[in-house]
Write an enzyme that holds these catalytic residues in place. Structure first.
Site, mmCIF file in Angstrom:
data_model
loop_
_atom_site.group_PDB
_atom_site.id
_atom_site.type_symbol
_atom_site.label_atom_id
_atom_site.label_comp_id
_atom_site.label_asym_id
_atom_site.label_seq_id
_atom_site.Cartn_x
_atom_site.Cartn_y
_atom_site.Cartn_z
ATOM 1 N N ARG A 1 1.069 -1.430 0.100
ATOM 2 C CA ARG A 1 0.119 -0.031 0.445
ATOM 3 C C ARG A 1 0.811 1.271 0.271
ATOM 4 O O ARG A 1 2.163 1.350 0.495
ATOM 5 C CB ARG A 1 -1.018 0.135 1.593
ATOM 6 N N GLU B 1 -2.903 7.522 -4.247
ATOM 7 C CA GLU B 1 -3.861 6.962 -5.986
ATOM 8 C C GLU B 1 -5.130 7.712 -6.092
ATOM 9 O O GLU B 1 -5.558 7.654 -4.766
ATOM 10 C CB GLU B 1 -3.613 5.408 -5.150
ATOM 11 N N HIS C 1 -0.816 -0.300 -9.803
ATOM 12 C CA HIS C 1 -1.813 -1.014 -8.145
ATOM 13 C C HIS C 1 -2.778 -2.612 -9.837
ATOM 14 O O HIS C 1 -3.100 -2.842 -9.744
ATOM 15 C CB HIS C 1 -3.285 0.093 -8.242
#
Ligand code: DGY
Length: 332
Positions: free
Chosen positions: A238, A267, A285
């Site tokens: 993350r 993000e 991602h």
């Protein structure tokens, strides 16, 4: 009963839900992510929601749900869900653990190899028509055989990366994890160390822990300065675990040699400084993006939904385990 699926996912899970078409109606959205007001409206009357990573299922969204029994996220990570709030309201949270282990570990290896062997940069060079003659001093990187891999988080994904590194590259494995993993340690010849030891001794540092209050910002200026100047940092976990501003400084001032990033602090925004750097490899991602993982994830979310709505029991892949004792019937 109604299930909201917020984005397009592989058909496998829809097929599972369609078996119960007399009892389950599917609200299947396949466009871009829903805005907060759209999400709040869409969740209002559903019994189950299948959100994906960008859907922020916070208290405000949960507040709008009138009948919700399960949040079956299409992901293993659940930091986008207010699990505490869901638990307080007796709403199950289910996820998709296990099946993306190989996918994420393989992507971490891909980022490591791309960084070291400079394949993304070399690809850009070829496409730009710059390959005029063979150059003995261009695109040189390290060999990985025999190097030291430091894993922050030694769960399923970290251990699988260790397996590839140990057996494929004869690497030495160090890991930092609050929980010891003696069995994996002996199988993979891995050594549990503190964070400073890991940072100071690893040629590649790869992050595989959950985002929690403790891990947020865990890799900042101090930690990056402890890494070897020729080391690479890989993050497929993350974004907020790494302080991006400190990382930019680390790369500019050459405290470390490069970074492979699949996740970002805010993000989908990517720090523009990172975009300019050739010693950074970026991906949007996609670490879990193998057909095998994504199809299986689709089945798992459907199984979680069916467990709760049809079988009146907790979802088989349950996050908020405190709720397991309560029967679903008592919630409805
Ligand atoms: C997850 O599942 O948490 C990944 O980040 C996306 O698949």
């Amino acid at each position: 009963m109604k299930v909201l699926i917020t984005r397009e996912i592989p058909q496998a899970g829809l097929k599972v839900l369609e078996i119960y078409k007399d009892r389950i109606e599917i609200d299947y959205r396949q466009g871009p992510p829903l805005s907060k007001p759209e999400l709040k409206k869409a969740i209002k009357e559903v019994d189950a929601i299948v959100p994906v990573i960008p859907d922020e299922i916070d208290k405000d969204v949960i507040d709008s749900a009138e009948k919700l029994k399960i949040i079956a996220t299409y992901s293993v990570g659940y930091d986008h869900i207010d699990v505490k709030e869901a638990t307080a309201r007796g709403i199950f949270v289910g996820n998709t653990p296990g099946n993306l282990t190989e996918a994420v570990a393989e992507h971490s290896v891909a980022l490591m190899m791309t960084l070291g062997r400079k394949t993304a940069e070399a690809d850009r060079f070829c496409r730009a028509g710059k390959f005029k003659y063979w150059e003995p001093m261009k695109f040189i990187g390290p060999k990985f055989m025999g190097k030291t891999l430091g894993l922050i988080g030694f769960g399923r994904i970290g251990q699988h990366f260790a397996r590839i590194a140990r057996y494929g590259f004869n690497m030495r494995i160090l890991y930092f994890d609050p929980i010891p993993h003696p069995e994996a340690e002996s199988l993979l010849d891995a050594e549990r160390v503190d964070l400073d030891t890991l940072l100071g001794n690893s040629d590649i540092v790869s992050i595989h822990c959950n985002l929690t209050e403790e891990s947020k910002g865990m890799i900042g200026e101090q930690e990056l300065k402890k890494m070897k100047p020729l080391a690479y940092l890989i993050n497929t976990a993350r974004g907020p675990i790494v302080n991006e501003e400190s990382l930019v400084n680390a790369l500019k001032e050459e405290w470390i040699a490069g970074a492979g990033l699949d996740v970002f602090e805010e993000e989908p925004k990517i720090n523009p400084e990172l975009i300019k750097m050739d010693n950074v490899v970026l991906s949007p991602h996609i670490a879990s993006a193998t057909w095998e993982a994504r199809i299986q994830m689709s089945r798992m979310v459907a199984e979680n939904v069916v467990d709760v709505l049809i079988n009146n029991k907790p979802p088989r892949y349950l996050v908020n385990k405190d709720l397991a004792q309560n029967s679903v019937t008592s919630l409805s």
